[in-house]
Design an enzyme around this catalytic site. Structure first.
Site, PDB file in Angstrom:
ATOM      1  NE  ARG A  37      -2.259  -1.202   3.606  1.00 57.38           N
ATOM      2  CZ  ARG A  37      -1.881  -0.278   4.482  1.00 57.38           C
ATOM      3  NH1 ARG A  37      -2.133   0.990   4.254  1.00 57.38           N
ATOM      4  NH2 ARG A  37      -1.246  -0.614   5.589  1.00 57.38           N
TER       5      ARG A  37
ATOM      6  CE  LYS B 131      -6.027  -4.147   5.174  1.00 52.74           C
ATOM      7  NZ  LYS B 131      -6.760  -4.790   6.289  1.00 52.74           N
TER       8      LYS B 131
ATOM      9  CG  HIS C 294      -7.223  -4.279  11.254  1.00 58.20           C
ATOM     10  ND1 HIS C 294      -5.907  -3.910  11.355  1.00 58.20           N
ATOM     11  CD2 HIS C 294      -7.277  -5.157  10.209  1.00 58.20           C
ATOM     12  CE1 HIS C 294      -5.199  -4.541  10.437  1.00 58.20           C
ATOM     13  NE2 HIS C 294      -6.010  -5.287   9.727  1.00 58.20           N
TER      14      HIS C 294
ATOM     15  CB  SER D 238       2.614  -7.209  10.676  1.00 59.59           C
ATOM     16  OG  SER D 238       3.345  -8.151   9.953  1.00 59.59           O
TER      17      SER D 238
ATOM     18  CE  LYS E 120      -4.978  -9.849  12.260  1.00 64.09           C
ATOM     19  NZ  LYS E 120      -5.499  -8.635  11.605  1.00 64.09           N
ATOM     20  CB  THR E 121      -2.974 -15.141  10.607  1.00 69.71           C
ATOM     21  OG1 THR E 121      -3.173 -13.821  10.099  1.00 69.71           O
ATOM     22  CG2 THR E 121      -3.521 -16.147   9.620  1.00 69.71           C
TER      23      THR E 121
ATOM     24  CG  ASP F 214      -7.575  -8.153   7.816  1.00 69.16           C
ATOM     25  OD1 ASP F 214      -6.769  -7.990   8.751  1.00 69.16           O
ATOM     26  OD2 ASP F 214      -7.636  -7.388   6.835  1.00 69.16           O
TER      27      ASP F 214
ATOM     28  NE  ARG G  33      -0.027  -9.201   2.457  1.00 72.74           N
ATOM     29  CZ  ARG G  33      -0.584  -8.860   3.611  1.00 72.74           C
ATOM     30  NH1 ARG G  33      -1.647  -9.512   4.054  1.00 72.74           N
ATOM     31  NH2 ARG G  33      -0.087  -7.874   4.330  1.00 72.74           N
TER      32      ARG G  33
END
Length: 654
Positions: A172, A317, A336, A354, A358-359, A373, A438
């Protein structure tokens, strides 16, 4: 058939064919195809799609014929693509121009917008004389074909996923993102120091919009996706994405909620439109532009324009930013976070930047995945905003992340990965293009995904931090004020290498664990979170997945197995009944015992050999928290400053 005894000059026996009267060796007399040419044969290979919903005579009278519906759909798309300086949209027709056998029926729409008084120009232009072919809501198979035929860098990998390249931008561009500041947004949104919202005016937005629309209309074909955001049926949003690349269309097909044929027939006018002209740069001489890239959101017009970047994550996003604006205005909290649900219906939210896990921690084979997410928390419970997952692929392995590994199959978009040229096997450790590789895939590719992606109110709110300073406890129970404080702080610590080889932690703070996407001041989201937690009886937890026994370099990373035991104890309710001790400086409540976790690591001071060094590091981190929070201290929540004072008091105290 028989052999003649005579030999040929080369010494080989001569072969003769003899007719057998009324004797057939085997029956191979299949009915021949009806086609007279290859083109006719190819046309028989695919059957036409019929009407999605068979209609009775009465329904046809009310809703119109299939042709009428098709015309209305195209008129809507033409209106979306209309220039603001011309009265009509482009001439549009459905289908790939490569497959058009005859001149199609033209559809174009007039376009008038209440927000803009446009000058009158002649509308006869080169683009007005041509057709713009609309490739509308294509299937993954069709988009594979389009990408491979038309977009260099598109390949089918050995797993069946589509490998693509996002061009020069592989992430981004937050410094190039702009939000239109008008009478409404100037009062509502968070502007100034610390805010992700960089202003632009209405006129500049319209210049960029015109540039994007003119570029898209100059193309022979554009891709249009009509899809939904938010699995909550009462708060679903209709979004339209207009793009120039099959890669972008497939990415959004995966990431947004895919409509049923019936929903698509009655889609109507979208609530929000994205114009992705990312292959074309913005004009750097235009006011507010700082590079050839510009991502612009106009909340009043319900539009987003992308110029100068082909990175697909900008669309995802951008829509998340939209939800961060629209949902709180409906008293719905946008988050988020990851979200999962136990077999008994207990829901947990996972927040984390990051590298915090979390994932990994929200993906649990003993629990259903609601989403990885983006979520909403309404009066009815939680709902996933998206219809897909956008997973990091760097160093991905089947052993570490089996669910993500298995989801990378036909239909999945792989961004910027490197693969072996012959067998097309992906090397997930290769960073030649970027470290930010990704995979985008539909959420139903995860075996334990809960479809529809909704659940009851959360029981636990888990804030994850990878503390490389090594002074935060592996787990602590938070009161409401502490939950708000740490939610607003959004802390983790990164490990940065220096030239002489010494590595030391660097504190990173991101408000609400997603500062780049929030639209209002962080305290608004924090107050809504506390209100919902209090009303539903949810408990807040701070979980450190980072270091213990010292900072990075001297201590060691907390074992994932121990963190999983902690998370299991939160889910089961075991930790609600534990005995707690309060820590210094941060005033955190830490449990004395957790089944399966060594008790000595629960209080970080016990694991540090040098207690003075521990105290110094603890005070250093406390000071970093205080300094970060200075930008939020002067913002009152409503007219009452008591709540703000209460949040401040929940921070480090020394």
């Amino acid at each position: 058939m028989g052999l003649n005894n005579g030999a040929l000059s080369n010494g080989l026996a001569k072969i003769e064919t003899q007719k057998l009267k009324e004797e057939i060796c085997h029956d191979d007399s299949a009915v021949p195809v009806k086609a007279q040419t290859l083109e006719e044969l190819h046309s028989l290979q695919m059957k036409k799609s019929g009407p999605n919903t068979p209609m009775t005579g009465i329904q046809q009278t009310i809703f119109g014929s299939e042709a009428d519906k098709n015309k209305q759909q195209l008129e809507s798309i033409s209106a979306s693509l209309a220039s603001l300086t011309r009265e009509t949209g482009p001439k549009v027709v459905k289908g790939d121009p490569a497959k058009q056998a005859e001149t199609p029926k033209v559809v174009h729409a007039s376009h008038q917008h209440q927000h803009q008084h446009t000058p009158q120009f002649s509308n006869i232009t080169d683009s007005a004389l041509k057709f713009t072919h609309i490739l509308y809501n294509l299937s993954p198979a069709e988009l594979y074909e389009q990408a491979i035929q038309n977009e260099k860098g598109s390949f089918i990998t050995s797993s069946g996923a589509l490998a693509t390249l996002s061009g020069a931008k592989t992430g981004r561009s937050p410094r190039d993102k702009r939000v239109v500041k008008d009478e409404t947004t100037s009062e509502e949104l968070w502007w100034g120091k610390g805010s992700p919202n960089i202003e632009m005016d209405e006129k500049t937005f319209l210049i960029n919009r015109e540039r994007a629309v003119d570029y898209l209309c100059s193309l022979e074909k554009v891709y249009v996706n009509d899809q939904f955001l938010n699995w909550d049926p009462m708060n679903k949003l209709k979004v339209r994405i207009v793009s120039a690349r099959a890669y972008h269309s497939l990415f959004m097909h995966n990431m947004c909620i895919r409509p049923t044929p019936e929903e698509l027939e009655n889609f109507g006018t979208p609530d929000f439109t994205i114009y992705n002209a990312g292959k074309f740069p913005c004009n750097r001489y235009t006011h507010y532009m700082t590079s050839s890239t510009s991502i612009d959101i106009n909340l009043a017009r319900k539009e987003m324009v992308i110029l100068g970047t082909q990175y697909a994550g900008e669309m995802k996003k951008g829509l998340f930013s939209l939800m961060h604006y629209l949902m709180p205005k409906r008293q719905i909290l946008s988050l988020h976070s990851g979200c999962n649900m136990g077999k008994d219906g207990d829901v947990a939210l996972f927040f984390g930047l990051s590298g915090t896990g979390k994932t990994t921690l929200s993906t649990d084979h003993n629990r259903y995945l609601i989403g990885d997410d983006e979520h909403c928390w309404s009066d009815h419970g939680v709902s996933n905003i998206e219809g897909g997952c956008y997973a990091k692929c760097i160093d991905l392995s089947r052993e570490k992340e089996p669910d993500i590994w298995n989801a990378i199959k036909f239909g999945t978009v792989l961004e910027n990965v490197v693969f072996e040229e012959h067998i097309r096997e992906v090397d997930y450790s290769d960073k030649s293009v970027t470290e930010n590789t990704r995979a985008a895939y539909p959420i139903e590719y995860i075996p334990n995904a809960k479809i529809p992606c909704v659940g009851p109110h959360p029981k636990n709110v888990i804030l994850l931090a990878c503390d490389a300073f090594g002074v935060l406890p592996p787990v602590s129970k938070l009161n409401l004020a502490q939950t708000m404080y740490h939610f607003i702080s959004g802390y983790t610590a990164l490990v940065a290498g220096t030239e002489d080889g010494i590595k030391e932690p660097t504190a990173t703070f991101s408000a609400c664990f997603g500062a780049a996407f929030i639209m209002f001041h962080p305290t608004k989201y924090a107050a809504m979170l506390a209100e919902k937690m209090q009303k539903q009886g949810a408990t807040g937890w701070l979980v450190n997945t980072g270091w213990s026994g010292g900072s990075y370099g001297s201590g060691s990373r907390i074992k994932l197995a121990h963190t999983r035991k902690i998370i299991d104890a939160i889910h089961s309710g075991e930790l609600l009944n534990a005995n707690y001790t309060k820590t210094e400086v941060f005033g955190l409540e830490i449990p004395n015992e957790i089944k399966g976790v060594p008790s000595e690591i629960l209080d970080p001071v016990n694991t540090w050999p040098n207690k003075n060094s521990y105290k110094e590091t603890l005070l250093k981190l406390g000071g970093l928290f205080r300094k970060n929070f200075e930008v939020f201290t002067n913002h009152k929540i409503g007219t009452d400053s008591n709540l703000t004072d209460e949040i401040l008091a929940a921070g480090p105290n020394f």
